[in-house]
Design a protein around this motif. Structure first.
Motif, mmCIF file in Angstrom:
data_model
loop_
_atom_site.group_PDB
_atom_site.id
_atom_site.type_symbol
_atom_site.label_atom_id
_atom_site.label_comp_id
_atom_site.label_asym_id
_atom_site.label_seq_id
_atom_site.Cartn_x
_atom_site.Cartn_y
_atom_site.Cartn_z
ATOM 1 N N VAL A 273 55.953 49.161 49.194
ATOM 2 C CA VAL A 273 54.986 48.365 49.948
ATOM 3 C C VAL A 273 54.352 47.347 49.012
ATOM 4 C CG1 VAL A 273 52.894 48.412 51.351
ATOM 5 C CG2 VAL A 273 54.493 50.346 51.401
ATOM 6 N N SER A 274 54.276 46.110 49.440
ATOM 7 C CA SER A 274 53.550 45.084 48.696
ATOM 8 C C SER A 274 52.455 44.522 49.586
ATOM 9 C CB SER A 274 54.494 43.968 48.228
ATOM 10 O OG SER A 274 55.087 43.300 49.337
ATOM 11 N N CYS A 275 51.484 43.866 48.971
ATOM 12 C CA CYS A 275 50.380 43.259 49.714
ATOM 13 C C CYS A 275 50.126 41.864 49.162
ATOM 14 C CB CYS A 275 49.102 44.074 49.577
ATOM 15 S SG CYS A 275 49.186 45.740 50.259
ATOM 16 N N LYS A 276 49.828 40.936 50.051
ATOM 17 C CA LYS A 276 49.434 39.587 49.642
ATOM 18 C C LYS A 276 47.990 39.380 50.075
ATOM 19 C CE LYS A 276 50.969 34.796 49.519
ATOM 20 N NZ LYS A 276 49.737 34.124 49.951
ATOM 21 N N ILE A 277 47.131 39.090 49.105
ATOM 22 C CA ILE A 277 45.692 39.045 49.363
ATOM 23 C C ILE A 277 45.092 37.712 48.927
ATOM 24 C CG2 ILE A 277 45.529 41.544 49.010
ATOM 25 C CD1 ILE A 277 44.166 40.914 46.293
ATOM 26 N N ARG A 278 43.860 37.491 49.381
ATOM 27 C CA ARG A 278 42.994 36.451 48.843
ATOM 28 C C ARG A 278 41.850 37.118 48.084
ATOM 29 N NH1 ARG A 278 42.673 30.828 51.089
ATOM 30 N NH2 ARG A 278 44.774 30.461 51.856
ATOM 31 N N ILE A 279 41.175 36.337 47.267
ATOM 32 C CA ILE A 279 40.097 36.893 46.471
ATOM 33 C C ILE A 279 38.779 36.850 47.237
ATOM 34 C CG2 ILE A 279 41.218 36.294 44.300
ATOM 35 C CD1 ILE A 279 39.353 33.878 44.087
ATOM 36 N N PHE A 280 37.861 37.722 46.864
ATOM 37 C CA PHE A 280 36.488 37.677 47.362
ATOM 38 C C PHE A 280 35.697 36.655 46.547
ATOM 39 C CE2 PHE A 280 37.641 41.856 48.990
ATOM 40 C CZ PHE A 280 36.923 41.947 50.172
ATOM 41 N N PRO A 281 34.596 36.137 47.087
ATOM 42 C CA PRO A 281 33.735 35.243 46.286
ATOM 43 C C PRO A 281 33.212 35.927 45.028
ATOM 44 C CG PRO A 281 33.186 35.054 48.616
ATOM 45 C CD PRO A 281 34.143 36.210 48.492
ATOM 46 N N ASN A 282 32.987 37.230 45.107
ATOM 47 C CA ASN A 282 32.506 38.005 43.977
ATOM 48 C C ASN A 282 33.685 38.671 43.273
ATOM 49 O OD1 ASN A 282 31.641 40.867 42.917
ATOM 50 N ND2 ASN A 282 29.807 39.579 42.819
ATOM 51 N N LEU A 283 33.813 38.433 41.961
ATOM 52 C CA LEU A 283 34.967 38.942 41.235
ATOM 53 C C LEU A 283 35.052 40.460 41.267
ATOM 54 C CD1 LEU A 283 37.434 38.517 39.453
ATOM 55 C CD2 LEU A 283 35.893 38.432 37.468
ATOM 56 N N GLN A 284 33.931 41.138 41.115
ATOM 57 C CA GLN A 284 33.968 42.589 41.105
ATOM 58 C C GLN A 284 34.471 43.139 42.430
ATOM 59 O OE1 GLN A 284 33.602 44.611 38.389
ATOM 60 N NE2 GLN A 284 34.488 46.051 39.852
ATOM 61 N N ASP A 285 34.103 42.482 43.528
ATOM 62 C CA ASP A 285 34.620 42.904 44.837
ATOM 63 C C ASP A 285 36.140 42.767 44.876
ATOM 64 O OD1 ASP A 285 32.073 43.464 45.756
ATOM 65 O OD2 ASP A 285 31.827 41.524 46.750
ATOM 66 N N THR A 286 36.646 41.698 44.273
ATOM 67 C CA THR A 286 38.091 41.488 44.227
ATOM 68 C C THR A 286 38.779 42.582 43.426
ATOM 69 O OG1 THR A 286 37.791 39.076 44.378
ATOM 70 C CG2 THR A 286 39.913 39.871 43.555
ATOM 71 N N LEU A 287 38.207 42.944 42.291
ATOM 72 C CA LEU A 287 38.813 43.963 41.436
ATOM 73 C C LEU A 287 38.783 45.332 42.114
ATOM 74 C CD1 LEU A 287 37.428 42.909 37.938
ATOM 75 C CD2 LEU A 287 39.523 42.179 39.103
ATOM 76 N N THR A 288 37.666 45.639 42.782
ATOM 77 C CA THR A 288 37.579 46.899 43.525
ATOM 78 C C THR A 288 38.629 46.945 44.627
ATOM 79 O OG1 THR A 288 35.210 47.055 43.059
ATOM 80 C CG2 THR A 288 36.049 48.355 44.912
ATOM 81 N N TYR A 289 38.802 45.831 45.296
ATOM 82 C CA TYR A 289 39.797 45.690 46.368
ATOM 83 C C TYR A 289 41.203 45.937 45.823
ATOM 84 C CZ TYR A 289 42.103 43.054 50.239
ATOM 85 O OH TYR A 289 42.866 42.632 51.297
ATOM 86 N N ALA A 290 41.535 45.276 44.716
ATOM 87 C CA ALA A 290 42.874 45.405 44.145
ATOM 88 C C ALA A 290 43.152 46.849 43.714
ATOM 89 C CB ALA A 290 43.017 44.456 42.957
ATOM 90 N N LYS A 291 42.189 47.470 43.093
ATOM 91 C CA LYS A 291 42.378 48.864 42.659
ATOM 92 C C LYS A 291 42.548 49.795 43.856
ATOM 93 C CE LYS A 291 39.713 48.287 38.394
ATOM 94 N NZ LYS A 291 38.451 48.630 37.696
ATOM 95 N N MET A 292 41.809 49.532 44.944
ATOM 96 C CA MET A 292 41.958 50.341 46.153
ATOM 97 C C MET A 292 43.372 50.247 46.697
ATOM 98 S SD MET A 292 40.464 49.772 49.955
ATOM 99 C CE MET A 292 41.821 48.638 50.235
ATOM 100 N N LEU A 293 43.925 49.033 46.709
ATOM 101 C CA LEU A 293 45.283 48.837 47.208
ATOM 102 C C LEU A 293 46.290 49.579 46.333
ATOM 103 C CD1 LEU A 293 45.043 45.030 48.045
ATOM 104 C CD2 LEU A 293 45.222 46.900 49.692
ATOM 105 N N GLU A 294 46.099 49.503 45.035
ATOM 106 C CA GLU A 294 46.982 50.220 44.126
ATOM 107 C C GLU A 294 46.918 51.725 44.366
ATOM 108 O OE1 GLU A 294 47.722 49.583 39.502
ATOM 109 O OE2 GLU A 294 45.810 50.629 39.875
#
Length: 394
Positions: free
Chosen positions: A185-206
């Motif tokens: 499974v792969s995912c294509k995402i956009r970033i959040f305005p807040n970098l930490q939110d983006t990193l939390t999001y990416a780790k959740m997907l992983e």
């Protein structure tokens, strides 16, 4: 191939899933690399499997991004001829894909040479997504979840980037596929305005089972890629935060951008979208005049290829791999946009055609040639030379 969320138009009924399928999915199949049944892997084993699969595919660096109605089979094959290592299908609507045979046969076509291949779905229901994914699993190397579409139709349909407001649902979509498919499974995402939110999001997907992450370095509200630069620093931060392969999307206009992006982001590959529509030979080192003008002095080496040549190649691929005419019309407009500005009467003739034929389109290219339109593509060591104010190469 893909369409938006609404019911698409159809031009025919033939089923054109023309590649040889792999063996049907077996939920108890043992991963040949790691000796573990899929769906029962520890976190560390999932990471190892993600990299084993990516390396098995040759670690593709240059990838055709998913584009609605524009990354269909003939266009993918044209880009592959000119250097693309892998490609995404356009976004497929998972519910319509499961319900409508005509949609399936027209919107998703492939062939045995069309690999590595990502098949992308939009979805907001895990069971529906899984049903759709199982239909394409034998024909692809990844099933991709579209979590990045920022358009209004995605808002209305509650998919794409608008699922960023419901992370538990996103997690359930990824887990459903990761636990029940043999293909990663792969995912294509956009970033959040807040970098930490983006990193939390990416780790959740992983953690949910995503094996590869493509990151578009713009937020959901940053829709105009020509006016807003993608944030490569955010992609770099994601690359450093997760342990699965990461692809970078945004600002890829020519091969100099590819090199810069890989260096600045540390990504494992890049995706290009809009730039490929104008120049499918981008990954072979060709540039349009827009990116050569104003550059450093280059040795004369232009004029051997232009968009009209690529249109002819694309049309021949469409004759071999039939697709809906709306896709063909779209590509002709994008490839010959600058040519039509020189000869708008030819564009008007194209627009006036309610029914297209290959004979008409080949004739349209010949007509532009006879009118003297020639706007070559250039390689990096090319000197642009003089260019007339009307855009016709001198």
């Amino acid at each position: 191939m893909a369409t938006a969320a609404s019911e698409p138009p159809f031009d025919g009924d033939d089923d054109r899933l023309c590649s040889e399928p792999t063996q049907p999915s077996d939920p108890n199949q043992v991963d040949c690399c790691l000796g573990n049944p899929r769906g029962y892997l520890s976190g560390e084993a999932r990471i190892e499997r993600a990299w084993a699969h990516w390396k098995k595919l040759g670690q593709p660096k240059l990838i055709v991004a998913p584009m609605v109605d524009n990354s269909e089979l003939p266009f993918r094959m044209l880009c592959r001829k000119y250097g693309a290592d892998a490609a995404y299908t356009p976004m497929l609507h998972s519910r319509i894909f499961t319900e409508n045979e005509k949609y399936r046969s027209q919107e998703f076509t492939t062939c045995k040479e069309d690999r590595p291949l990502f098949v992308q779905f939009c979805a907001n229901d895990p069971d529906t997504l899984l049903e759709a994914a199982r239909r394409v699993e034998p024909y692809c190397d990844y099933v991709d979840i579209n979590l990045g579409c920022p358009q209004r139709i995605a808002r209305r349909g509650n998919y794409g980037a608008f699922l960023m407001d419901n992370l538990p649902l996103i997690k359930s979509l990824v887990e459903k596929l990761a636990l029940n498919l043999n293909v990663p499974v792969s995912c294509k995402i956009r970033i959040f305005p807040n970098l930490q939110d983006t990193l939390t999001y990416a780790k959740m997907l992983e953690d949910a089972g995503c094996s590869l992450l493509a990151v578009h370095g713009r937020t959901r509200d940053e829709k105009d890629g020509k006016k807003i630069r993608a944030n490569w620093s955010a992609i770099r931060a994601v690359r450093d935060a997760v342990r699965i392969p990461v692809l970078a999307n945004g600002n890829i206009r020519h091969m100099d951008d590819v090199a810069s992006c890989l260096e600045e982001t540390g990504a494992d590959g890049v995706l290009s979208a809009e730039s490929l529509l104008e120049n499918p030979a981008l990954f072979s080192g060709f540039q349009t005049a827009e990116w050569v003008l104003g550059g450093e002095e280059r040795n004369e080496k232009g004029g051997k290829l232009d968009q009209a040549d690529l249109v002819v190649e694309y049309l021949k691929l469409c004759e071999k791999y039939p697709v809906p005419w709306r896709m063909i019309r779209s590509h002709v407009h994008k490839l010959l946009g600058e040519w039509f500005r020189v000869q708008p009467c030819v564009r008007e003739d194209l627009n006036s055609q309610s029914i297209l034929t290959f004979e008409f389109l080949y004739g349209l290219v010949n007509r532009l040639r006879e009118l003297g339109v020639t706007i070559p593509l250039y390689t990096k060591d090319t000197h642009m030379g003089k260019v007339c104010a009307n855009g016709i190469g001198a």
